[in-house]
Design a protein around this motif. Structure first.
Motif, mmCIF file in Angstrom:
data_model
loop_
_atom_site.group_PDB
_atom_site.id
_atom_site.type_symbol
_atom_site.label_atom_id
_atom_site.label_comp_id
_atom_site.label_asym_id
_atom_site.label_seq_id
_atom_site.Cartn_x
_atom_site.Cartn_y
_atom_site.Cartn_z
ATOM 1 N N GLY A 36 0.815 -1.207 0.000
ATOM 2 C CA GLY A 36 0.000 0.000 0.000
ATOM 3 C C GLY A 36 0.847 1.254 0.000
ATOM 4 N N ILE A 37 1.926 1.240 0.785
ATOM 5 C CA ILE A 37 2.838 2.398 0.830
ATOM 6 C C ILE A 37 3.557 2.556 -0.498
ATOM 7 C CG2 ILE A 37 4.869 3.371 1.965
ATOM 8 C CD1 ILE A 37 3.982 1.823 4.507
ATOM 9 N N CYS A 40 1.391 4.244 -2.857
ATOM 10 C CA CYS A 40 0.967 5.578 -2.430
ATOM 11 C C CYS A 40 1.606 6.651 -3.318
ATOM 12 C CB CYS A 40 1.359 5.799 -0.968
ATOM 13 S SG CYS A 40 0.954 7.428 -0.329
ATOM 14 N N LEU A 44 3.934 9.248 3.453
ATOM 15 C CA LEU A 44 3.572 8.450 4.622
ATOM 16 C C LEU A 44 3.734 9.363 5.830
ATOM 17 C CD1 LEU A 44 2.758 5.758 5.886
ATOM 18 C CD2 LEU A 44 5.168 5.144 5.972
ATOM 19 N N ASP A 90 -2.432 10.537 0.798
ATOM 20 C CA ASP A 90 -1.459 10.138 1.816
ATOM 21 C C ASP A 90 -1.890 8.863 2.534
ATOM 22 O OD1 ASP A 90 0.227 12.352 1.392
ATOM 23 O OD2 ASP A 90 -0.998 13.604 2.718
ATOM 24 N N ILE A 91 -0.940 8.298 3.265
ATOM 25 C CA ILE A 91 -1.217 7.225 4.220
ATOM 26 C C ILE A 91 -0.715 7.702 5.578
ATOM 27 C CG2 ILE A 91 -0.658 4.872 4.935
ATOM 28 C CD1 ILE A 91 -0.417 4.084 2.032
ATOM 29 N N ALA A 116 -7.511 9.919 3.385
ATOM 30 C CA ALA A 116 -6.239 9.211 3.519
ATOM 31 C C ALA A 116 -6.463 7.840 4.156
ATOM 32 C CB ALA A 116 -5.268 10.030 4.371
ATOM 33 N N LYS A 117 -5.584 6.910 3.857
ATOM 34 C CA LYS A 117 -5.655 5.590 4.459
ATOM 35 C C LYS A 117 -4.841 5.547 5.742
ATOM 36 C CE LYS A 117 -6.715 3.095 0.215
ATOM 37 N NZ LYS A 117 -6.334 1.999 -0.707
ATOM 38 N N ILE A 119 -2.633 3.143 8.620
ATOM 39 C CA ILE A 119 -1.949 1.942 9.105
ATOM 40 C C ILE A 119 -1.852 2.075 10.620
ATOM 41 C CG2 ILE A 119 0.163 0.567 9.118
ATOM 42 C CD1 ILE A 119 0.800 1.699 6.352
ATOM 43 N N ASP A 134 -6.896 0.664 7.886
ATOM 44 C CA ASP A 134 -6.927 -0.139 6.662
ATOM 45 C C ASP A 134 -5.999 -1.340 6.785
ATOM 46 O OD1 ASP A 134 -8.506 1.614 4.578
ATOM 47 O OD2 ASP A 134 -7.197 2.987 5.675
#
Length: 324
Positions: A36-37, A40, A44, A90-91, A116-117, A119, A134
């Motif tokens: 996922g990153i 992106c 992050l 962004d994450i 944004a997602k 973690i 997520d």
């Protein structure tokens, strides 16, 4: 063992155990988070407060220096305007051992609204943070090293280690090289070691000692003394590099008598020695010198693609530049 030593050893054992147990947590979801990153399109963003915040700052710095655009956002400041840093692309990597830290939990709805997602680097999947992420990365620990069970110790060590694991997995997936690393670390000895090339440190032009193969040991000695490098390259009549004479060669031969000074260098030079090109890293030159068998060498001739000597590197030049 004294009480002081006993507590120190216990702390290390507890934290070693906490980190060791993380190995089994590197699962498919961890890999999904890494992917996922990698996909992106933006940054992050790492967040956390208290001791987790300190860990987050270090994790963000490690990520940024190893190829993953990243920065730290303080969750309390985020709630008062810094959420404007976050975009839908962004994450957010949120760090909280309990997963219930107010400052972190309170910004989750806004992050979701922005798009944004998330973690969660957390100790509890069933926490508010864990449920709203997520991807969930389990950094939970059985107990803290603090005998009171209060001060974050094993949990912050585990979070830091898992953050490093994440950063190194991303580094490898991006094929991030030492040259890439150097771009982000241009200062200090690290930058010098990674960025300097042989061309930056070699003696060239008028400072490059070169003599013809027909010259005598005495003439070679004069050239080495004038240039101050302790060696001279030897060339054939067409200017091709064919050998090297060092002050050590001269001393060893002089031990047999001074008449040696009239001999041509072809009689005692090292023929076809190791050379290097100007585009190679200075660190490579140092490695060649140190690993040369049967003993290390202190000078390395530099040649071009036509085998003409264009410079010479001395060990002291590398050390002076901080290439160690």
């Amino acid at each position: 063992m004294s009480l002081i030593k006993e507590k120190a050893v216990d702390t290390l054992k507890i934290e070693i155990d906490a980190v060791t147990k993380l190995i089994d947590r590197i699962d498919d979801e961890f890999e999904d988070a890494v992917n996922g990153i990698l996909e992106c399109k933006a940054r992050l963003i790492v967040t956390g407060i208290g001791k987790s915040g300190h860990v987050g700052q270090k994790v963000a710095a490690t990520l940024a220096s190893t190829g993953t655009p990243s920065f730290f956002m303080h969750p309390a400041e985020a709630f008062h305007g810094d959420l404007g840093m976050v975009t839908a692309n962004d994450i957010v990597l949120a760090i909280s051992n309990s997963g219930e830290t107010n400052e972190v939990v309170n910004i989750l709805p806004i992050i979701r609204r922005i798009g944004a997602k998330i973690i969660a680097l957390c100790g509890r999947r069933d926490s508010t943070l864990g449920k709203n992420a997520d991807w969930f990365i389990d950094a939970g620990v059985d107990r803290e090293a603090c005998p009171l069970g209060l001060a974050p110790t094993a949990s912050t060590t585990a979070a830091l280690a898992m953050g490093d694991a994440l950063a190194m997995a991303l580094l490898s997936a991006r094929n991030f090289t030492a040259q890439d690393f150097a771009v982000f670390h241009p200062g200090g000895s690290l930058g010098r070691k990674l960025l300097l090339t042989v061309e930056n440190v070699m003696h060239s032009g008028d400072e490059n000692p070169v003599i013809g193969v027909e010259k005598t040991a005495k003439e070679a000695l004069f050239v080495m003394t004038a240039k101050g490098v302790g060696a001279t390259s030897v060339v054939s009549s067409d200017g091709t590099f064919i050998g090297l004479v060092t002050d050590g060669d001269i001393r060893r031969c002089l031990a047999q008598g001074s008449e040696f000074l009239n001999e041509p260098v072809d009689n005692f030079m090292t023929k076809n020695p190791i050379t290097i090109t100007k585009d190679k890293l200075a660190a490579s030159a140092l490695s060649i010198m140190e690993k040369h068998k049967p003993r290390p060498i202190t000078v390395l001739p530099v040649v071009d693609d036509k085998k003409h000597p264009i410079g010479i590197v001395h060990l002291t030049d590398l050390l002076r530049q901080g290439v160690v």
